[in-house]
Design a protein around this motif. Structure first.
Motif, PDB file in Angstrom:
ATOM      1  N   HIS A  77       0.891  -1.068   0.325  1.00  0.00           N
ATOM      2  CA  HIS A  77      -0.156   0.045   0.148  1.00  0.00           C
ATOM      3  C   HIS A  77       0.695   1.489  -0.154  1.00  0.00           C
ATOM      4  N   THR A  78       1.914   1.616  -0.184  1.00  0.00           N
ATOM      5  CA  THR A  78       3.452   2.294   0.502  1.00  0.00           C
ATOM      6  C   THR A  78       4.074   1.964  -0.502  1.00  0.00           C
ATOM      7  N   MET A  79       4.774   2.821  -1.398  1.00  0.00           N
ATOM      8  CA  MET A  79       5.724   2.697  -1.986  1.00  0.00           C
ATOM      9  C   MET A  79       6.599   4.427  -1.507  1.00  0.00           C
ATOM     10  N   ILE A  80       7.976   4.716  -1.146  1.00  0.00           N
ATOM     11  CA  ILE A  80       8.188   6.452  -1.233  1.00  0.00           C
ATOM     12  C   ILE A  80       9.299   5.982  -0.970  1.00  0.00           C
ATOM     13  N   PRO A  81      10.423   6.858  -2.235  1.00  0.00           N
ATOM     14  CA  PRO A  81      11.590   6.937  -2.286  1.00  0.00           C
ATOM     15  C   PRO A  81      12.344   8.066  -1.622  1.00  0.00           C
ATOM     16  N   LEU A  82      13.168   7.841  -1.173  1.00  0.00           N
ATOM     17  CA  LEU A  82      14.472   7.969   0.350  1.00  0.00           C
ATOM     18  C   LEU A  82      15.194   9.091  -0.762  1.00  0.00           C
ATOM     19  N   PRO A  83      15.443  10.531   0.530  1.00  0.00           N
ATOM     20  CA  PRO A  83      16.351  10.998  -0.705  1.00  0.00           C
ATOM     21  C   PRO A  83      17.151  10.622  -1.020  1.00  0.00           C
ATOM     22  N   HIS A  84      18.430  11.236  -1.459  1.00  0.00           N
ATOM     23  CA  HIS A  84      20.073  10.601  -1.673  1.00  0.00           C
ATOM     24  C   HIS A  84      20.776  10.740  -1.078  1.00  0.00           C
ATOM     25  N   LEU A 187       7.521   9.248   5.554  1.00  0.00           N
ATOM     26  CA  LEU A 187       9.089   9.353   5.746  1.00  0.00           C
ATOM     27  C   LEU A 187       9.354  10.940   6.191  1.00  0.00           C
ATOM     28  N   SER A 188      10.155  11.280   6.847  1.00  0.00           N
ATOM     29  CA  SER A 188      10.363  12.590   7.107  1.00  0.00           C
ATOM     30  C   SER A 188      10.904  12.762   6.105  1.00  0.00           C
ATOM     31  N   PRO A 189      11.196  14.299   6.140  1.00  0.00           N
ATOM     32  CA  PRO A 189      11.994  15.124   4.855  1.00  0.00           C
ATOM     33  C   PRO A 189      13.315  14.591   4.460  1.00  0.00           C
ATOM     34  N   GLN A 190      13.781  13.968   5.070  1.00  0.00           N
ATOM     35  CA  GLN A 190      15.730  14.044   5.319  1.00  0.00           C
ATOM     36  C   GLN A 190      15.885  12.261   4.944  1.00  0.00           C
ATOM     37  N   GLY A 191      14.409  11.746   5.656  1.00  0.00           N
ATOM     38  CA  GLY A 191      14.365  10.212   4.643  1.00  0.00           C
ATOM     39  C   GLY A 191      15.292   9.302   5.798  1.00  0.00           C
ATOM     40  N   LEU A 243      -6.054   5.409   8.829  1.00  0.00           N
ATOM     41  CA  LEU A 243      -6.250   6.521   7.505  1.00  0.00           C
ATOM     42  C   LEU A 243      -5.167   5.985   6.587  1.00  0.00           C
ATOM     43  N   GLY A 244      -4.334   6.922   7.162  1.00  0.00           N
ATOM     44  CA  GLY A 244      -2.551   7.689   6.553  1.00  0.00           C
ATOM     45  C   GLY A 244      -2.323   8.644   7.392  1.00  0.00           C
ATOM     46  N   LEU A 245      -0.737   8.451   7.263  1.00  0.00           N
ATOM     47  CA  LEU A 245       0.036   9.904   7.785  1.00  0.00           C
ATOM     48  C   LEU A 245       1.089  10.181   7.372  1.00  0.00           C
ATOM     49  N   ALA A 246       0.869  11.614   6.912  1.00  0.00           N
ATOM     50  CA  ALA A 246       1.602  12.699   6.482  1.00  0.00           C
ATOM     51  C   ALA A 246       2.621  13.605   7.825  1.00  0.00           C
ATOM     52  N   HIS A 247       3.835  13.735   6.417  1.00  0.00           N
ATOM     53  CA  HIS A 247       4.508  14.464   7.651  1.00  0.00           C
ATOM     54  C   HIS A 247       4.842  15.851   7.098  1.00  0.00           C
ATOM     55  N   HIS A 248       5.349  17.080   8.019  1.00  0.00           N
ATOM     56  CA  HIS A 248       5.305  17.735   7.330  1.00  0.00           C
ATOM     57  C   HIS A 248       6.397  18.146   6.636  1.00  0.00           C
ATOM     58  N   PRO A 249       7.025  18.350   5.581  1.00  0.00           N
ATOM     59  CA  PRO A 249       7.551  18.830   4.707  1.00  0.00           C
ATOM     60  C   PRO A 249       9.210  20.004   5.463  1.00  0.00           C
ATOM     61  N   GLY A 252       9.058  19.448  12.334  1.00  0.00           N
ATOM     62  CA  GLY A 252       8.760  18.154  13.211  1.00  0.00           C
ATOM     63  C   GLY A 252       7.757  17.821  13.566  1.00  0.00           C
ATOM     64  N   LEU A 253       6.474  17.462  12.795  1.00  0.00           N
ATOM     65  CA  LEU A 253       5.082  17.253  12.804  1.00  0.00           C
ATOM     66  C   LEU A 253       5.078  16.403  12.222  1.00  0.00           C
ATOM     67  N   LEU A 254       4.099  15.460  12.613  1.00  0.00           N
ATOM     68  CA  LEU A 254       3.695  14.425  11.954  1.00  0.00           C
ATOM     69  C   LEU A 254       1.737  14.901  12.091  1.00  0.00           C
ATOM     70  N   ALA A 255       1.294  14.427  11.126  1.00  0.00           N
ATOM     71  CA  ALA A 255      -0.372  14.436  11.448  1.00  0.00           C
ATOM     72  C   ALA A 255      -0.906  12.632  10.641  1.00  0.00           C
ATOM     73  N   SER A 256      -1.624  12.394  11.312  1.00  0.00           N
ATOM     74  CA  SER A 256      -2.617  11.094  11.356  1.00  0.00           C
ATOM     75  C   SER A 256      -3.627  12.011  11.392  1.00  0.00           C
TER      76      SER A 256
END
Length: 268
Positions: A77-84, A187-191, A243-249, A252-256
């Motif tokens: 259900h989830t595929m997220i690319p990590l930063p390089h 995933l956190s913005p820095q990965g 139903l879902g998670l999202a990290h602030h870009p 340090g905030l996580l939304a559920s």
């Protein structure tokens, strides 16, 4: 003028990702982290447990793989690319040969199990994120609690067989409740940090860049907190699923967000 405008309209590329029955989701990333060199990649994930990597320009399927040995018919259900930068740190810690020019980004891949994975675009598993050790703590605590309650009930009751059967069934149900599948991830913005939400309402925080492997730092209840009273002051009994998670870009905030209609912000 109408004919000239129609002839100059931009063309698009299409390809068969999966049948309608099996397709769970498809995420398209043009270039960016998923690009290998100057060639963009698309990644699709299906309910049959397969992950496919596509060349966007040629519509060619470059790789097909599954997550782990027991992932047949386990929906991804989830595929997220990590930063390089994070991909490089993880590959170095895992002693895996990797470069963004040759391999593109690493992926955080999560299916409907209690295990998530960091993989290459070729399907090589680099890191494994699991709640097995964390769940064993909950299971052992449940068993200890049931054992003590069994001893108390046997001394207070003349029917030891009924108390034994009830305690064993409660331990079994506690074990079943403890081993929960992941239903969402972010995933956190820095990965560095991966957050995986389980079906019982817990969110597990993993450090992906730890030298000894993906380390489970902590967990918390984003829903169904057994210690949180409801409006009437009684313990919550309703079960809600995240139903879902999202990290602030940038912060340090996580939304559920869950099926109880609430959006919650956390400082993980």
């Amino acid at each position: 003028s109408s004919s000239s405008s129609s002839s100059s309209s931009s063309s698009s590329t299409s390809f068969a990702v999966a049948s309608t029955a099996e397709l769970e989701m498809a995420v398209l990333h043009g270039g960016g982290e998923l690009g290998v060199g100057d060639r963009a990649r698309a990644v699709s994930a299906s309910s049959d447990g397969t992950v496919k990597v596509w060349d966007v320009k040629s519509s060619e399927c470059l790789a097909t793989f599954r997550l782990g040995a027991h992932s047949v018919d386990v929906a991804v259900h989830t595929m997220i690319p990590l930063p390089h930068r994070a991909s490089a740190q993880i590959a170095e810690a895992a002693r895996v040969s990797w470069s963004p020019q040759q391999h593109g980004a690493l992926l955080l891949a999560v299916n409907r199990s209690n295990t998530a994975y960091v993989t290459t675009l070729g399907g090589q598993i680099v890191r494994t994120l699991t709640t097995a050790d964390h769940d064993s703590v909950f299971i052992d605590a449940a068993k200890a609690s049931s054992s003590s309650s069994e001893a108390f009930s046997s001394s207070a009751s003349s029917s030891s067989s009924s108390s034994s059967s009830s305690s064993s069934s409660s331990a079994a149900s506690a074990k079943h409740a403890a081993v929960c599948d992941f239903v969402a991830a972010a995933l956190s913005p820095q990965g560095r940090w991966a957050y995986c939400a389980a079906e019982d309402g817990r969110v597990f925080c993993f450090d992906l860049t730890h030298e000894e492997g993906a380390k489970l730092e902590h967990s918390f209840y984003a829903a169904n907190d057994p210690n949180a009273p409801n409006a009437s002051g009684k313990q919550r009994l309703a079960k809600h699923q995240i139903l879902g998670l999202a990290h602030h870009p940038h912060r340090g905030l996580l939304a559920s967000y869950a099926d109880d209609g609430h959006l919650r912000l956390w400082t993980p």
